[in-house]
Scaffold this motif. Sequence first.
Motif, PDB file in Angstrom:
ATOM      1  N   LEU A 137      25.960  -5.243 -33.144  1.00  0.00           N
ATOM      2  CA  LEU A 137      25.493  -4.900 -31.801  1.00  0.00           C
ATOM      3  C   LEU A 137      25.007  -3.455 -31.729  1.00  0.00           C
ATOM      4  N   THR A 138      25.601  -2.579 -32.514  1.00  0.00           N
ATOM      5  CA  THR A 138      25.103  -1.202 -32.564  1.00  0.00           C
ATOM      6  C   THR A 138      23.675  -1.167 -33.109  1.00  0.00           C
ATOM      7  N   ALA A 139      23.434  -1.945 -34.179  1.00  0.00           N
ATOM      8  CA  ALA A 139      22.083  -2.016 -34.745  1.00  0.00           C
ATOM      9  C   ALA A 139      21.113  -2.668 -33.760  1.00  0.00           C
ATOM     10  N   LEU A 140      21.581  -3.662 -33.006  1.00  0.00           N
ATOM     11  CA  LEU A 140      20.734  -4.306 -32.013  1.00  0.00           C
ATOM     12  C   LEU A 140      20.318  -3.314 -30.928  1.00  0.00           C
ATOM     13  N   ILE A 141      21.284  -2.566 -30.421  1.00  0.00           N
ATOM     14  CA  ILE A 141      20.994  -1.570 -29.382  1.00  0.00           C
ATOM     15  C   ILE A 141      19.973  -0.553 -29.897  1.00  0.00           C
ATOM     16  N   ALA A 142      20.187  -0.094 -31.143  1.00  0.00           N
ATOM     17  CA  ALA A 142      19.304   0.930 -31.707  1.00  0.00           C
ATOM     18  C   ALA A 142      17.884   0.403 -31.904  1.00  0.00           C
ATOM     19  N   GLU A 143      17.765  -0.816 -32.422  1.00  0.00           N
ATOM     20  CA  GLU A 143      16.413  -1.326 -32.688  1.00  0.00           C
ATOM     21  C   GLU A 143      15.681  -1.664 -31.398  1.00  0.00           C
ATOM     22  N   LEU A 144      16.388  -2.171 -30.399  1.00  0.00           N
ATOM     23  CA  LEU A 144      15.744  -2.410 -29.106  1.00  0.00           C
ATOM     24  C   LEU A 144      15.182  -1.105 -28.536  1.00  0.00           C
ATOM     25  N   LYS A 145      15.982  -0.043 -28.649  1.00  0.00           N
ATOM     26  CA  LYS A 145      15.530   1.258 -28.151  1.00  0.00           C
ATOM     27  C   LYS A 145      14.327   1.750 -28.939  1.00  0.00           C
ATOM     28  N   GLU A 146      14.379   1.577 -30.264  1.00  0.00           N
ATOM     29  CA  GLU A 146      13.280   2.037 -31.120  1.00  0.00           C
ATOM     30  C   GLU A 146      11.983   1.290 -30.815  1.00  0.00           C
ATOM     31  N   PRO A 179      21.129  -4.141 -24.073  1.00  0.00           N
ATOM     32  CA  PRO A 179      21.324  -5.583 -23.932  1.00  0.00           C
ATOM     33  C   PRO A 179      22.645  -5.932 -23.260  1.00  0.00           C
ATOM     34  N   LEU A 180      22.637  -7.079 -22.587  1.00  0.00           N
ATOM     35  CA  LEU A 180      23.845  -7.701 -22.074  1.00  0.00           C
ATOM     36  C   LEU A 180      24.210  -8.854 -23.004  1.00  0.00           C
ATOM     37  N   ILE A 181      25.498  -9.082 -23.173  1.00  0.00           N
ATOM     38  CA  ILE A 181      25.970 -10.115 -24.094  1.00  0.00           C
ATOM     39  C   ILE A 181      26.670 -11.217 -23.311  1.00  0.00           C
ATOM     40  N   MET A 182      26.365 -12.444 -23.651  1.00  0.00           N
ATOM     41  CA  MET A 182      26.999 -13.601 -23.013  1.00  0.00           C
ATOM     42  C   MET A 182      28.407 -13.771 -23.565  1.00  0.00           C
ATOM     43  N   GLY A 212      30.019 -15.373 -18.235  1.00  0.00           N
ATOM     44  CA  GLY A 212      29.467 -14.154 -17.660  1.00  0.00           C
ATOM     45  C   GLY A 212      28.816 -13.310 -18.735  1.00  0.00           C
ATOM     46  N   VAL A 213      28.045 -12.313 -18.311  1.00  0.00           N
ATOM     47  CA  VAL A 213      27.453 -11.372 -19.258  1.00  0.00           C
ATOM     48  C   VAL A 213      28.068  -9.999 -19.029  1.00  0.00           C
ATOM     49  N   ILE A 214      28.083  -9.206 -20.098  1.00  0.00           N
ATOM     50  CA  ILE A 214      28.694  -7.881 -20.027  1.00  0.00           C
ATOM     51  C   ILE A 214      27.937  -6.972 -20.988  1.00  0.00           C
ATOM     52  N   GLY A 215      28.083  -5.668 -20.842  1.00  0.00           N
ATOM     53  CA  GLY A 215      27.365  -4.720 -21.685  1.00  0.00           C
ATOM     54  C   GLY A 215      27.701  -4.872 -23.159  1.00  0.00           C
ATOM     55  N   ALA A 216      26.703  -4.657 -24.015  1.00  0.00           N
ATOM     56  CA  ALA A 216      26.881  -4.851 -25.458  1.00  0.00           C
ATOM     57  C   ALA A 216      27.929  -3.911 -26.037  1.00  0.00           C
ATOM     58  N   GLU A 217      28.008  -2.685 -25.501  1.00  0.00           N
ATOM     59  CA  GLU A 217      28.966  -1.716 -26.028  1.00  0.00           C
ATOM     60  C   GLU A 217      30.392  -2.227 -25.851  1.00  0.00           C
ATOM     61  N   ARG A 218      30.702  -2.713 -24.642  1.00  0.00           N
ATOM     62  CA  ARG A 218      32.049  -3.246 -24.404  1.00  0.00           C
ATOM     63  C   ARG A 218      32.268  -4.540 -25.177  1.00  0.00           C
ATOM     64  N   ALA A 219      31.259  -5.409 -25.213  1.00  0.00           N
ATOM     65  CA  ALA A 219      31.393  -6.678 -25.930  1.00  0.00           C
ATOM     66  C   ALA A 219      31.700  -6.456 -27.399  1.00  0.00           C
ATOM     67  N   SER A 220      31.181  -5.380 -27.971  1.00  0.00           N
ATOM     68  CA  SER A 220      31.391  -5.125 -29.396  1.00  0.00           C
ATOM     69  C   SER A 220      32.842  -4.819 -29.722  1.00  0.00           C
ATOM     70  N   THR A 221      33.624  -4.379 -28.733  1.00  0.00           N
ATOM     71  CA  THR A 221      35.037  -4.064 -28.973  1.00  0.00           C
ATOM     72  C   THR A 221      35.938  -5.267 -28.740  1.00  0.00           C
ATOM     73  N   MET A 222      35.410  -6.319 -28.113  1.00  0.00           N
ATOM     74  CA  MET A 222      36.209  -7.506 -27.840  1.00  0.00           C
ATOM     75  C   MET A 222      35.440  -8.770 -28.236  1.00  0.00           C
ATOM     76  N   PRO A 223      35.077  -8.898 -29.523  1.00  0.00           N
ATOM     77  CA  PRO A 223      34.293 -10.063 -29.967  1.00  0.00           C
ATOM     78  C   PRO A 223      35.002 -11.387 -29.744  1.00  0.00           C
ATOM     79  N   VAL A 224      36.317 -11.386 -29.606  1.00  0.00           N
ATOM     80  CA  VAL A 224      37.042 -12.627 -29.374  1.00  0.00           C
ATOM     81  C   VAL A 224      36.589 -13.289 -28.078  1.00  0.00           C
ATOM     82  N   ARG A 225      36.000 -12.516 -27.165  1.00  0.00           N
ATOM     83  CA  ARG A 225      35.486 -13.085 -25.918  1.00  0.00           C
ATOM     84  C   ARG A 225      34.068 -13.647 -26.072  1.00  0.00           C
TER      85      ARG A 225
END
Length: 696
Positions: free
Chosen positions: A228-237, A244-247, A252-265
């Motif tokens: 997700l870090t690489a996704l955020i960076a390439e989208l910006k580039e 991005p928001l992550i399903m 529900g959807v939530i911010g990619a940064e928070r989603a990356s810390t709780m992949p179990v969701r």
Amino acid sequence: MYGVPPMTRYSLAIDIGGTFTDAVLLASDGRTFVDKTLTTHNNLLEGFFRGVDLVTGRAGIAAADVDDVVVHATTVVTNALIERKGPPVAIILTEGFRDILYIREEHRYDMYDPQIEFAEPLIPADRTFTLKERIFADGTVGTPVDRDAVLGIIAECRAKGIVSVAICLLNSYRNGANEEAVRAIFEEEAPEIYVSLSSVIAPQMREYLRASTVAINAYTVPITRPYLTALIAELKERGFRQQPLIMLSNGGVIGAERASTMPVRMIESGPAAGALVACYFSRIFGIPDLISFDMGGTTAKACMVQGHEPLVTGTFEVDRRYRFKPGSGMPITVPSIDMIEIGAGGGSIASVNDLGLLKIGPESAGSMPGPVCYGRGGTDPCVTDADLVLGILNADRFLGGDMQLNLSGAEAAYDALGETLGLSREKAAWGVFEVVCEQMAAATRTHATERGIDYRGQPMLAFGGAGPVHACMVAELTESPKVIYPPLASVLSAFGTLVTPAQIDLVRSHVATLDTLDWCGVDTVLNAMIAEGATALGEAGIREEDFTYAFSAEMRYVGQQSEVRVHLENDPRKTRDARAIKDLFEAEYHRQYGLKLDGMNIEIVNWLVTASGRQPERDTGTVPTEGTRGTESRPVHIRGEAREVPVWQRHAITEGDRITGPVIIEERETTIFVLENWVVTRHDSGSLVAEKTGEN
């Protein structure tokens, strides 16, 4: 300025499935651009941005023009768990509880099979560590964490090459102080190691469930954080304006940064989007109860929509090892949309078992090598190969002709399968078609029955790349009189992410009987969840004035093992009405079990808060009405007989048409196959509706 039309805004959704990656670009003026590309499992982002390039190219816009949301649903977490290709991970437990992942909850999912198998724990015994510490059941600290002991564990982790650690200490759901102390030492002494706390990921009672959940999170964080870090960076580039928001699995959807810390969701990320969009169409059609049927290239999913809402569960399992039986996989205690998922997709492999019977899946050819007809090296006959051999699919029009199918290869594969079964090529293919439909129907019937739902007579919403091909027969087998084929059926899960609000479901254990409720303690628990939810919504770009909160409780009669989820009508912090909560529990208990236990005390086990943003207002435009109006036909083998079947182009069907089956209706991304004794009409939403008119 007055008279100047509003500028067009664009939102983008990418759904990575086991076989295909789906892309949807939605313009605010209603125009919709969709495409599919094969999933690139070695580098998921390659397929992600290939899908992006396809739809932005169709729209003739640049990345910077996508100024609304970018939403992503992904199988990256599920794939990591099933393939078991994650990095070395450790777990830290309380002394005396070293074997919790192996002992599990001492439940046998099949009492009469002495050789049952369980999924092997993600973290083996040699990477399991224990600490002499103790939090008592009331949350008080009995024995604090010994810093030197933690430093010793850190040294062993480095020696073993550990990159991520799960921490699950006894009773930490009541007080996470000792887990926080361990994390602080890791952050100070070993910041390169990811740390997951059970008191953060799953602050609920039941030790094994909590340990399993945090172990899965720790196992997948080293995969999702870089992804997700690489996704955020390439989208910006590339010039995209939004992060991005992550399903999530809860719909529900939530911010990619928070989603990356709780992949179990994120485990049921894509399937959850499909179930949510089924609710969207249930409201459009005014049908409160329907069956959501999603069949892709790798799996098929069914969800029961009740009252325009999906069923939700507090626990689910991944990597079930025995006939998809509950209890044979790894449990996860996070809120998720309740659905059944089986290995029955277009890429599911057909074979003959030891008894000489036809067997479909759960093994799948995926996107590489894929079914034989993909021409990518596959040799095993798959469901998509059967659809092609039967004449349902057109080898020259798959993905609008962009992906040519190898008919001769599929025929050769079914010649071999037919020889093993003593059947002709076409009869073997129809056998595969029937068996895979019966598997999906049986799973749907079981799923509904176990939840006390009468599935008979409920309409079905069919989507996914292979769903419209098989849904009519699945509907016959489940006694469904109506099948709805929505616009964008093949990429509907991706579209679902665009009509889903930002949302996070939070839960905390706080056990107390109704007659001994400490409302100050309840306020503390609820306020903590509300604060966490507000932070998550803010990170997703939701304005504070759009925040909403819904409250629930999981309750039981004292002495029972399982809880019943009760949706509370009001904010319990304001009403503080234990009697009203009791009445809601007894009504729900009676609805589920047909009785209530007068005189029994009732206790609340878990409090739940759902924090949501405003429902997005996005819609698809009118589907153009042009194309071939039933002037074509081709032979299709149905129930062992070759029949000349008319072929329509979906865009050519108008609201006044009544088309009698059998009929094939083609669109670029999928094919609709309707059996005899069904009639197809067009709804003003652009959906096609097949209704049963007689018996076979």
